[in-house]
Scaffold this motif. Structure first.
Motif, PDB file in Angstrom:
ATOM      1  N   THR A 197     -17.312 -12.459   1.840  1.00 41.61           N
ATOM      2  CA  THR A 197     -18.220 -12.485   2.996  1.00 41.61           C
ATOM      3  C   THR A 197     -18.719 -13.887   3.340  1.00 41.61           C
ATOM      4  OG1 THR A 197     -20.044 -11.948   1.492  1.00 41.61           O
ATOM      5  CG2 THR A 197     -18.987 -10.111   2.654  1.00 41.61           C
ATOM      6  N   SER A 198     -18.719 -14.775   2.360  1.00 42.02           N
ATOM      7  CA  SER A 198     -19.197 -16.141   2.646  1.00 42.02           C
ATOM      8  C   SER A 198     -18.138 -16.991   3.331  1.00 42.02           C
ATOM      9  CB  SER A 198     -19.669 -16.823   1.354  1.00 42.02           C
ATOM     10  OG  SER A 198     -18.600 -16.907   0.430  1.00 42.02           O
ATOM     11  N   THR A 199     -16.871 -16.806   2.921  1.00 39.95           N
ATOM     12  CA  THR A 199     -15.784 -17.602   3.518  1.00 39.95           C
ATOM     13  C   THR A 199     -14.972 -16.803   4.519  1.00 39.95           C
ATOM     14  OG1 THR A 199     -14.230 -16.997   1.766  1.00 39.95           O
ATOM     15  CG2 THR A 199     -15.608 -18.956   1.394  1.00 39.95           C
ATOM     16  N   MET A 200     -15.182 -15.466   4.540  1.00 38.86           N
ATOM     17  CA  MET A 200     -14.426 -14.549   5.403  1.00 38.86           C
ATOM     18  C   MET A 200     -12.915 -14.629   5.142  1.00 38.86           C
ATOM     19  SD  MET A 200     -16.808 -12.973   6.794  1.00 38.86           S
ATOM     20  CE  MET A 200     -15.837 -11.909   7.871  1.00 38.86           C
ATOM     21  N   GLN A 201     -12.559 -14.969   3.902  1.00 39.27           N
ATOM     22  CA  GLN A 201     -11.147 -15.007   3.529  1.00 39.27           C
ATOM     23  C   GLN A 201     -10.753 -13.728   2.806  1.00 39.27           C
ATOM     24  OE1 GLN A 201     -10.627 -18.613   1.229  1.00 39.27           O
ATOM     25  NE2 GLN A 201     -10.025 -19.771   3.044  1.00 39.27           N
ATOM     26  N   LEU A 202      -9.504 -13.318   3.019  1.00 34.78           N
ATOM     27  CA  LEU A 202      -8.967 -12.138   2.370  1.00 34.78           C
ATOM     28  C   LEU A 202      -8.701 -12.439   0.899  1.00 34.78           C
ATOM     29  CD1 LEU A 202      -7.876  -9.211   2.826  1.00 34.78           C
ATOM     30  CD2 LEU A 202      -5.632 -10.246   3.225  1.00 34.78           C
ATOM     31  N   THR A 203      -9.325 -11.673   0.005  1.00 35.19           N
ATOM     32  CA  THR A 203      -9.175 -11.922  -1.436  1.00 35.19           C
ATOM     33  C   THR A 203      -8.391 -10.827  -2.155  1.00 35.19           C
ATOM     34  OG1 THR A 203     -11.298 -10.836  -1.879  1.00 35.19           O
ATOM     35  CG2 THR A 203     -11.332 -13.227  -1.508  1.00 35.19           C
ATOM     36  N   GLY A 204      -8.227  -9.704  -1.527  1.00 36.53           N
ATOM     37  CA  GLY A 204      -7.515  -8.618  -2.177  1.00 36.53           C
ATOM     38  C   GLY A 204      -7.038  -7.586  -1.183  1.00 36.53           C
ATOM     39  N   LEU A 205      -5.980  -6.854  -1.562  1.00 39.17           N
ATOM     40  CA  LEU A 205      -5.380  -5.859  -0.686  1.00 39.17           C
ATOM     41  C   LEU A 205      -4.938  -4.675  -1.545  1.00 39.17           C
ATOM     42  CD1 LEU A 205      -4.856  -5.990   2.405  1.00 39.17           C
ATOM     43  CD2 LEU A 205      -2.492  -6.564   1.880  1.00 39.17           C
ATOM     44  N   ILE A 206      -5.453  -3.492  -1.222  1.00 38.55           N
ATOM     45  CA  ILE A 206      -5.071  -2.281  -1.953  1.00 38.55           C
ATOM     46  C   ILE A 206      -4.326  -1.357  -0.983  1.00 38.55           C
ATOM     47  CG2 ILE A 206      -5.865  -0.278  -3.244  1.00 38.55           C
ATOM     48  CD1 ILE A 206      -8.351  -1.880  -4.016  1.00 38.55           C
ATOM     49  N   VAL A 207      -3.114  -0.994  -1.336  1.00 37.22           N
ATOM     50  CA  VAL A 207      -2.291  -0.118  -0.500  1.00 37.22           C
ATOM     51  C   VAL A 207      -2.192   1.248  -1.178  1.00 37.22           C
ATOM     52  CG1 VAL A 207      -0.056   0.227   0.588  1.00 37.22           C
ATOM     53  CG2 VAL A 207      -0.979  -2.080   0.361  1.00 37.22           C
ATOM     54  N   ARG A 208      -2.578   2.297  -0.437  1.00 44.82           N
ATOM     55  CA  ARG A 208      -2.612   3.658  -0.982  1.00 44.82           C
ATOM     56  C   ARG A 208      -1.702   4.568  -0.154  1.00 44.82           C
ATOM     57  NH1 ARG A 208      -5.607   7.893   0.512  1.00 44.82           N
ATOM     58  NH2 ARG A 208      -6.949   6.559   1.797  1.00 44.82           N
ATOM     59  N   PRO A 209      -0.486   4.864  -0.633  1.00 43.46           N
ATOM     60  CA  PRO A 209       0.400   5.785   0.106  1.00 43.46           C
ATOM     61  C   PRO A 209      -0.142   7.218   0.047  1.00 43.46           C
ATOM     62  CG  PRO A 209       1.614   4.474  -1.522  1.00 43.46           C
ATOM     63  CD  PRO A 209       0.166   4.337  -1.830  1.00 43.46           C
ATOM     64  N   GLU A 210      -0.053   7.910   1.184  1.00 44.88           N
ATOM     65  CA  GLU A 210      -0.502   9.296   1.247  1.00 44.88           C
ATOM     66  C   GLU A 210       0.344  10.052   2.272  1.00 44.88           C
ATOM     67  OE1 GLU A 210      -4.587  11.938   2.044  1.00 44.88           O
ATOM     68  OE2 GLU A 210      -4.652   9.746   2.049  1.00 44.88           O
ATOM     69  N   TYR A 211       0.621  11.326   1.965  1.00 42.29           N
ATOM     70  CA  TYR A 211       1.399  12.173   2.867  1.00 42.29           C
ATOM     71  C   TYR A 211       0.447  13.073   3.652  1.00 42.29           C
ATOM     72  CZ  TYR A 211       5.314  10.627   0.040  1.00 42.29           C
ATOM     73  OH  TYR A 211       6.241   9.841  -0.608  1.00 42.29           O
ATOM     74  N   HIS A 212       0.686  13.169   4.969  1.00 40.78           N
ATOM     75  CA  HIS A 212      -0.194  13.940   5.842  1.00 40.78           C
ATOM     76  C   HIS A 212       0.583  15.059   6.535  1.00 40.78           C
ATOM     77  CE1 HIS A 212      -3.610  11.158   5.499  1.00 40.78           C
ATOM     78  NE2 HIS A 212      -2.722  10.192   5.540  1.00 40.78           N
ATOM     79  N   ARG A 213      -0.133  16.141   6.798  1.00 43.04           N
ATOM     80  CA  ARG A 213       0.471  17.253   7.530  1.00 43.04           C
ATOM     81  C   ARG A 213       0.630  16.911   9.006  1.00 43.04           C
ATOM     82  NH1 ARG A 213       1.739  22.160   5.723  1.00 43.04           N
ATOM     83  NH2 ARG A 213       0.772  22.983   3.833  1.00 43.04           N
ATOM     84  N   VAL A 214       1.701  17.413   9.586  1.00 35.77           N
ATOM     85  CA  VAL A 214       1.912  17.330  11.030  1.00 35.77           C
ATOM     86  C   VAL A 214       2.360  18.700  11.521  1.00 35.77           C
ATOM     87  CG1 VAL A 214       2.521  14.871  11.038  1.00 35.77           C
ATOM     88  CG2 VAL A 214       4.320  16.588  10.792  1.00 35.77           C
TER      89      VAL A 214
END
Length: 414
Positions: A237-254
């Motif tokens: 929040t102080s530098t507004m730089q991206l420090t981490g990325l979490i990717v969560r795969p999920e299957y959804h109904r259609v």
């Protein structure tokens, strides 16, 4: 020798022995043995695939009952031996009604090389779209009922256990190129669906086969076979730089509804297919979507034509995907346009076939061009030589522009 290799060797010996043992009991045996070798055309000219395949079909047909068993064996030079079961089902026949129970491939629609309403069987994309489509489609354990009334058929399918698309592993040259700004952490906590009634899938199809046309209407309530990548960003929040990325795969109904048709008009055959999807998820950069996904409905449709000119079988298709109520931050284009072309010609009374099939991505100016030559050397033995050329630098096909390859297949069918 590993236990798996012992099992595979025993399977092959058993498979070769049983046709002779049961030749008097009207059990039908067929299949093929194949070597498939592919070489990357670009430096350093590595082998893209060296695969030995044994595929066996065991079938029995009686008055009111039948069964099919289709085991297969893949042997590679760079990975574990793969012993699998493509189909294993039992058929029961009644008056105007058939019931099929077990693992089965279910094929819907009129499109060639494209999945629009063909959604019951998921896909094996470990080698992208290069294998034969009977190898790309994954059989699903299901119950299928077909009710017949003249040339009308009503089909219902219940799939109790969800099967997702099979994707390439991390070391594969066919792994999709995700455009992440930094190396992500993967969270698979929501990528598995618990088998149970609430997670089962339903499909239905009504079809008519007439002398001058055929068409079908389809619908389904199911989990979309490809996962949605829900993304969480950690920002300083102080530098507004991206420090981490979490990717969560999920299957959804259609929910899906659609149909297809085929109409001969003189020397031409006009084909069409379309589907409306309710509840699709798309990736987005919108700051209002905290997990970088947004739910939208979309259309997916195709028009195609087949004809013969000077002995050459020709086919062309235009395919479009349209996102309804589009927003500018969505990664996908509002309209995704693709074309396919097929030209095929036989020589020497169908002993030699020359074929060219291509996908053309109009949005990203990319393509996959697939020429091949097949020669029937003798009864059951064929030689196939071909190539796969990926054009462009981005898009569905251009992302693999370093994977141009030439290949040779030697196949004996029995």
């Amino acid at each position: 020798m590993k236990v798996r290799q012992f099992i595979a060797a025993g399977f092959m010996l058993f498979a070769l022995a049983i046709p002779k043992a049961y030749s008097q009991n009207s059990i039908d045996f067929s299949g093929y043995v194949r070597n498939y070798t592919g070489l990357l055309i670009t430096d350093p000219n590595d082998f893209s695939i060296v695969q030995n395949t044994f595929d066996l079909k065991i079938e029995k047909h009686a008055n009111k009952i039948a069964f099919k068993l289709n085991p297969y064996l893949y042997h590679y030079f760079d990975r574990e031996l793969e012993l699998g079961l493509r189909e294993a089902y039992l058929d029961m026949y009644f008056n105007n009604l058939d019931i099929r129970v077990g693992k089965q491939q279910i094929i819907w629609g009129k499109a060639e090389g494209v999945f629009i309403t063909d959604v019951v069987s998921p896909k094996d994309l470990r080698e992208f779209l290069l294998p034969d489509f009977d190898e790309i489609r994954i059989g699903v354990t299901s119950v299928k009922l077909n009710y017949y009334n003249g040339n009308h058929t009503l089909e219902a399918v219940w799939v109790p256990i969800f099967t997702p698309t099979q994707m390439p592993d991390d070391n594969s040259i066919w792994k999709p190129q995700y455009d992440f700004p930094i190396l992500p952490t993967w969270d698979y906590s929501t990528s598995d669906l618990t088998p149970g009634l609430k997670n089962s899938e339903l499909f239905a199809r009504y079809s008519v086969m007439a002398s001058s046309f055929d068409f079908e209407l389809v619908g389904g309530y199911f989990f979309y076979d490809d996962p949605t990548m829900h993304i969480t960003k950690n920002i300083n929040t102080s530098t507004m730089q991206l420090t981490g990325l979490i990717v969560r795969p999920e299957y959804h109904r259609v929910a899906m509804s659609g149909g297809s048709f085929s109409i001969p008009i003189g020397d031409f055959v006009l084909r069409g297919e379309g589907a409306y999807y309710n509840g699709r998820y798309f990736q987005t950069e919108s700051p209002n979507e905290p997990d970088a996904t947004i739910e939208k409905n979309n259309f997916h449709y195709m028009t195609g034509v087949d004809f013969t000119l000077a002995g050459v079988k020709l086919s062309a298709q235009f395919i479009q995907e349209y996102i309804i109520d589009y927003e500018e931050d969505i990664y996908n284009d509002e309209f995704e346009n693709t074309m396919t072309f097929l030209a095929k010609k036989d020589f020497f009374r169908e002993k030699l076939w020359i074929e060219l099939f291509s996908y053309i991505g109009l949005n990203n100016e990319d393509a996959l061009i697939r020429p091949k030559i097949t020669y029937d050397l003798s009864d059951g033995f064929e030689i196939l030589a071909g190539a796969n050329f990926f054009l462009g630098s981005s898009g569905r096909f251009g992302q693999y522009n370093k994977n141009d390859m030439a290949y040779l297949k030697l196949k004996y069918s029995f």
